[in-house]
Write an enzyme that holds these catalytic residues in place. Structure first.
Site, PDB file in Angstrom:
ATOM      1  N   ALA A 345       0.849  -1.190   0.000  1.00  9.15           N
ATOM      2  CA  ALA A 345       0.000   0.000   0.000  1.00  9.15           C
ATOM      3  C   ALA A 345       0.884   1.239   0.000  1.00  9.15           C
ATOM      4  O   ALA A 345       1.788   1.355   0.820  1.00  9.15           O
ATOM      5  CB  ALA A 345      -0.912   0.003   1.225  1.00  9.15           C
ATOM      6  N   PHE A 346       0.636   2.158  -0.934  1.00 12.79           N
ATOM      7  CA  PHE A 346       1.382   3.421  -1.002  1.00 12.79           C
ATOM      8  C   PHE A 346       0.491   4.542  -0.492  1.00 12.79           C
ATOM      9  O   PHE A 346      -0.696   4.601  -0.821  1.00 12.79           O
ATOM     10  CB  PHE A 346       1.825   3.707  -2.440  1.00 12.79           C
ATOM     11  CG  PHE A 346       2.885   2.769  -2.937  1.00 12.79           C
ATOM     12  CD1 PHE A 346       4.228   3.073  -2.799  1.00 12.79           C
ATOM     13  CD2 PHE A 346       2.542   1.570  -3.539  1.00 12.79           C
ATOM     14  CE1 PHE A 346       5.205   2.206  -3.245  1.00 12.79           C
ATOM     15  CE2 PHE A 346       3.507   0.695  -3.987  1.00 12.79           C
ATOM     16  CZ  PHE A 346       4.846   1.010  -3.838  1.00 12.79           C
ATOM     17  N   ASP A 347       1.089   5.431   0.302  1.00 14.88           N
ATOM     18  CA  ASP A 347       0.275   6.468   0.923  1.00 14.88           C
ATOM     19  C   ASP A 347      -0.086   7.587  -0.038  1.00 14.88           C
ATOM     20  O   ASP A 347      -0.994   8.361   0.213  1.00 14.88           O
ATOM     21  CB  ASP A 347       0.988   7.035   2.156  1.00 14.88           C
ATOM     22  CG  ASP A 347       2.313   7.701   1.799  1.00 14.88           C
ATOM     23  OD1 ASP A 347       2.863   7.364   0.742  1.00 14.88           O
ATOM     24  OD2 ASP A 347       2.792   8.537   2.574  1.00 14.88           O
ATOM     25  N   LYS A 348       0.614   7.718  -1.147  1.00 21.19           N
ATOM     26  CA  LYS A 348       0.283   8.768  -2.111  1.00 21.19           C
ATOM     27  C   LYS A 348       0.841   8.377  -3.476  1.00 21.19           C
ATOM     28  O   LYS A 348       1.863   7.700  -3.585  1.00 21.19           O
ATOM     29  CB  LYS A 348       0.842  10.116  -1.682  1.00 21.19           C
ATOM     30  CG  LYS A 348       2.309  10.098  -1.237  1.00 21.19           C
ATOM     31  CD  LYS A 348       2.673  11.405  -0.601  1.00 21.19           C
ATOM     32  CE  LYS A 348       4.091  11.406  -0.046  1.00 21.19           C
ATOM     33  NZ  LYS A 348       4.241  10.515   1.099  1.00 21.19           N
ATOM     34  N   THR A 351       4.697   9.063  -5.017  1.00 21.32           N
ATOM     35  CA  THR A 351       5.882   8.233  -4.836  1.00 21.32           C
ATOM     36  C   THR A 351       6.045   7.215  -5.962  1.00 21.32           C
ATOM     37  O   THR A 351       7.075   6.563  -6.050  1.00 21.32           O
ATOM     38  CB  THR A 351       5.808   7.474  -3.507  1.00 21.32           C
ATOM     39  OG1 THR A 351       4.604   6.716  -3.471  1.00 21.32           O
ATOM     40  CG2 THR A 351       5.822   8.421  -2.332  1.00 21.32           C
TER      41      THR A 351
END
Length: 417
Positions: A345-348, A351
């Site tokens: 899971a990437f927070d934004k 990136t």
């Protein structure tokens, strides 16, 4: 002039490299007769030559294993180094006994090479592990080095150039366009964007307004900012990251911790099996020499040389490949459990981009090329990443934007002129 200070980690790695090179050079002649067997050449080095080659490896280069084993015995525990010292010493001691007991003129089969090669392989593993750790630490310290050594402090409306070490909490610092933030702080005045990719991985500059936090080492964009210092020295974000990585690197990989736990039970069990083997062969009618060889074989085989080499090699390979792709792995445990990851899971989304915006679609009521040229004219004097994307698109279409007049940046909205 004063000589620059030598990094202790670099000096330690250099020493390990020299010890490893010496172990390889001394062990190689002992291994060559085994290579000759593949080609039908059966020969052995004289016993005294094997002794001279193996002894420095066993007791000088391998002294670290004896020191670690002694500490483990004093603490009434076992570890991998204790097994290494036990197994290699058994092979070395057996070789001395067979050499002493051999009939005059008879060349006994000795096991000096087994002990020397095991020590060399373990040293290779430890060297690879140290090298991997230093590469990670160097990557982190390279980030810290990006923070400037001097800052422009504002006191009573007067600007003064001072060293970072002279700053105190609450000091106001002036950061001009294109400069790096010298401290962690909070924006007091001004509007700009900050490139924080070195900390967050966010490829696009982040908008900064009054009250927003800034991180030391990040790059200020197009506007001048006045910043109040909120963290210095070891309390900055970069310093805390470095401490986190250093603490993590001091810990062993879970599989190595497991080996040390097993060693507490494994060492006495192996010694017991070796004694049972010795007594069993003697009771079965075998000679003392045959019984001793079989008992020593138990000790040598129990030496965890494969684990001592395989685990550090895997860590080095994994961290090296990750570093080439811009991924920093803080410790061996993170790498070891990564095989179980099934989703990330990437927070934004920032990136996951290349960090270089480009125009992919263009829509205009009239001539698209003319619209792009006008946009390029407005963006010629801007340092914003989106401005560079417009100018790159102009270059791709061989357009030469004219110079715009009375341009004005509208923070958060664009540019006019």
């Amino acid at each position: 002039p004063d000589q620059p200070a030598v990094d202790p980690a670099v000096a330690r790695l250099a020493r390990e490299r020299w010890w490893l090179a010496a172990a390889i050079l001394l062990s190689l002649p002992l291994v060559l007769p085994m290579v000759g067997d593949w080609f039908g050449q059966h020969w052995m080095l004289p016993a005294w030559v094997q002794f001279l080659l193996a002894t420095p490896v066993q007791f000088l280069i391998g002294a670290r294993f004896y020191v670690s084993a002694y500490k483990a015995v004093r603490a009434r525990s076992g570890n991998m180094d204790l097994l290494v010292a036990l197994g290699t010493s058994a092979g070395y001691g057996l070789s001395l006994y067979l050499w002493y007991a051999a009939a005059p003129g008879h060349m006994p089969h000795l096991y000096f090479e087994a002990s020397a090669v095991v020590i060399t392989l373990i040293l290779l593993g430890k060297y690879l592990e140290s090298r991997a750790k230093r590469q990670t630490a160097a990557a982190i310290r390279a980030l810290e080095a990006l923070r400037p050594e001097r800052a422009t402090r504002v006191r009573g409306g007067v600007e003064e150039d001072v060293a970072i070490t002279e700053l105190r909490l609450g000091d106001e610092v002036l950061v001009r366009p294109g400069e790096r933030f010298p401290v962690d702080g909070e924006v007091l005045a001004g509007q700009s964007h900050a490139d924080e990719a070195l900390i967050t991985g966010e490829s696009l500059p982040v908008s900064k307004d009054v009250g927003d936090p800034v991180t030391g080492g990040a790059i200020n964009g197009e506007g001048m900012l006045r910043v109040k210092t909120t963290a210095l020295g070891g309390e900055t974000v970069l310093a805390r990251i470095i401490r986190l990585v250093e603490d993590a690197q001091a810990a062993k990989a879970p599989i190595q911790k497991l080996v040390d736990k097993v060693s507490n039970v494994f060492v006495p069990v192996v010694i017991g099996i070796a004694l049972v083997t010795l007594v069993g062969w003697l009771l079965a009618g075998a000679g003392w020499e045959q019984a001793l060889i079989n008992a020593v074989a138990v000790l040598v085989i129990a030496c965890p040389c494969a684990l001592g080499l395989a685990t550090p090699t895997a860590i080095m390979a994994g961290t090296g490949v990750a570093a080439r792709h811009g991924i920093l792995i803080k410790d061996a445990e993170a790498l070891e459990v990564a095989h179980a990851v099934t989703a990330v899971a990437f927070d934004k989304t920032g990136t996951l981009t290349s960090g270089q915006p480009r125009i992919t679609n263009l829509a205009a009521d009239g001539d698209e090329a003319q619209a792009l040229a006008l946009a390029g004219a407005l963006q010629r004097g801007s340092e914003h990443p989106l401005a560079r994307a417009v100018l790159d698109a102009c270059a791709e279409r061989s357009l030469s934007p004219a110079a715009a007049e009375a341009t004005q940046a509208l923070t958060g909205r664009g540019i006019q002129g």
